[in-house]
Design a protein around this motif. Sequence first.
Motif, PDB file in Angstrom:
ATOM      1  N   THR A   3      52.102  64.066  43.324  1.00  0.00           N
ATOM      2  CA  THR A   3      51.409  62.824  43.028  1.00  0.00           C
ATOM      3  C   THR A   3      52.232  61.672  43.594  1.00  0.00           C
ATOM      4  OG1 THR A   3      52.569  62.527  40.945  1.00  0.00           O
ATOM      5  CG2 THR A   3      50.510  63.804  40.884  1.00  0.00           C
ATOM      6  N   LEU A   4      51.702  60.465  43.503  1.00  0.00           N
ATOM      7  CA  LEU A   4      52.454  59.305  43.965  1.00  0.00           C
ATOM      8  C   LEU A   4      53.771  59.181  43.213  1.00  0.00           C
ATOM      9  CD1 LEU A   4      52.800  56.732  45.610  1.00  0.00           C
ATOM     10  CD2 LEU A   4      51.408  55.526  43.900  1.00  0.00           C
ATOM     11  N   SER A  25      52.541  48.277  45.220  1.00  0.00           N
ATOM     12  CA  SER A  25      53.318  48.850  44.121  1.00  0.00           C
ATOM     13  C   SER A  25      54.522  49.657  44.586  1.00  0.00           C
ATOM     14  CB  SER A  25      52.416  49.751  43.273  1.00  0.00           C
ATOM     15  OG  SER A  25      52.032  50.915  44.017  1.00  0.00           O
ATOM     16  N   LEU A  26      54.741  49.752  45.904  1.00  0.00           N
ATOM     17  CA  LEU A  26      55.775  50.646  46.420  1.00  0.00           C
ATOM     18  C   LEU A  26      57.139  49.954  46.545  1.00  0.00           C
ATOM     19  CD1 LEU A  26      53.778  52.447  49.241  1.00  0.00           C
ATOM     20  CD2 LEU A  26      54.202  53.229  46.900  1.00  0.00           C
ATOM     21  N   VAL A  51      59.623  52.234  51.116  1.00  0.00           N
ATOM     22  CA  VAL A  51      58.541  53.228  51.147  1.00  0.00           C
ATOM     23  C   VAL A  51      57.256  52.580  51.642  1.00  0.00           C
ATOM     24  CG1 VAL A  51      57.185  54.905  49.833  1.00  0.00           C
ATOM     25  CG2 VAL A  51      59.578  54.493  49.215  1.00  0.00           C
ATOM     26  N   GLU A  52      56.580  53.262  52.565  1.00  0.00           N
ATOM     27  CA  GLU A  52      55.285  52.801  53.056  1.00  0.00           C
ATOM     28  C   GLU A  52      54.288  53.956  53.044  1.00  0.00           C
ATOM     29  OE1 GLU A  52      55.106  50.698  56.773  1.00  0.00           O
ATOM     30  OE2 GLU A  52      57.169  49.939  56.542  1.00  0.00           O
ATOM     31  N   ILE A  53      53.014  53.608  52.953  1.00  0.00           N
ATOM     32  CA  ILE A  53      51.968  54.599  53.165  1.00  0.00           C
ATOM     33  C   ILE A  53      51.713  54.679  54.664  1.00  0.00           C
ATOM     34  CG2 ILE A  53      49.575  55.253  52.733  1.00  0.00           C
ATOM     35  CD1 ILE A  53      49.654  53.799  50.153  1.00  0.00           C
ATOM     36  N   ALA A  54      51.806  55.880  55.218  1.00  0.00           N
ATOM     37  CA  ALA A  54      51.493  56.051  56.634  1.00  0.00           C
ATOM     38  C   ALA A  54      49.988  55.920  56.828  1.00  0.00           C
ATOM     39  CB  ALA A  54      51.965  57.415  57.120  1.00  0.00           C
ATOM     40  N   PHE A  55      49.584  55.562  58.041  1.00  0.00           N
ATOM     41  CA  PHE A  55      48.159  55.494  58.367  1.00  0.00           C
ATOM     42  C   PHE A  55      47.951  56.094  59.746  1.00  0.00           C
ATOM     43  CE2 PHE A  55      50.120  51.403  59.467  1.00  0.00           C
ATOM     44  CZ  PHE A  55      49.763  51.256  60.791  1.00  0.00           C
TER      45      PHE A  55
END
Length: 253
Positions: free
Chosen positions: A203-204, A237-238, A242-246
Amino acid sequence: MNITFLGTGTSQGVPVIGCNCNVCSSLDYRDKRLRSSLHLDINGQSIVIDTGPDFRTQMLRAPITQLDAVVYTHEHKDHTAGLDDIRPFNFKQQMDIPLFATAQVLDQIKKEFSYIFAPTKYPGVPKVILNEITNTPFHIKGIQFNPIQVMHHKLPVLGYRIGDFTYITDANYVSPEEIKKIKGSKILVINALQIKPHISHFTLAEALEFIKHVAPEKAYLTHISHQMGTHREVSLSLPPNVEIAFDGMKLHL
């Protein structure tokens, strides 16, 4: 090393067919996710990790015009189903494409794509060279890949460390011994499926705890489902590292 995220979505991709949630209906290009795959350009060698159902689209969109090898993490269809579309590289480069995978994955590929390995082959089928790997380092044209065995519920999956870069997908457990192989990575890519608990994916919260423990300089989340939330809202919220990849994101190391 030049790294391109070819796909950052889970097995259904995002948007999900027939879904009208706020993520699937988002107009943000970062919320459009093909199945998880990665491209590595290292010293002129073009290597893809996993050929999922979107492989053809990913090759055209990148665009990638050379393929020197394919490395597989595991045998699930969202990571193997696009293998047939390596054929243009066979024709263009006049070579068989080396595949690197565990015996279990190679056996599944032989079943799923039995026509590739038939004694009498139909003209134009993909041409491959099978290379069996284990949870020990191996080389592709002088480039060292260090496998990291993780668990996807009860299924062993391989992540890979190449130099200071580590890529892990489809994991919900990594043993202390395997974590030792990751420590010291400058960049870590790890799967984070959604907010709610899941039987076979981090999970996150679990991914963030794992990142905190491994302590890379930078971490990127991949294998994202529509149940995670939009790229924009989750990013707020990160932690700073930390990053969300796209899809289409590029890294240089």
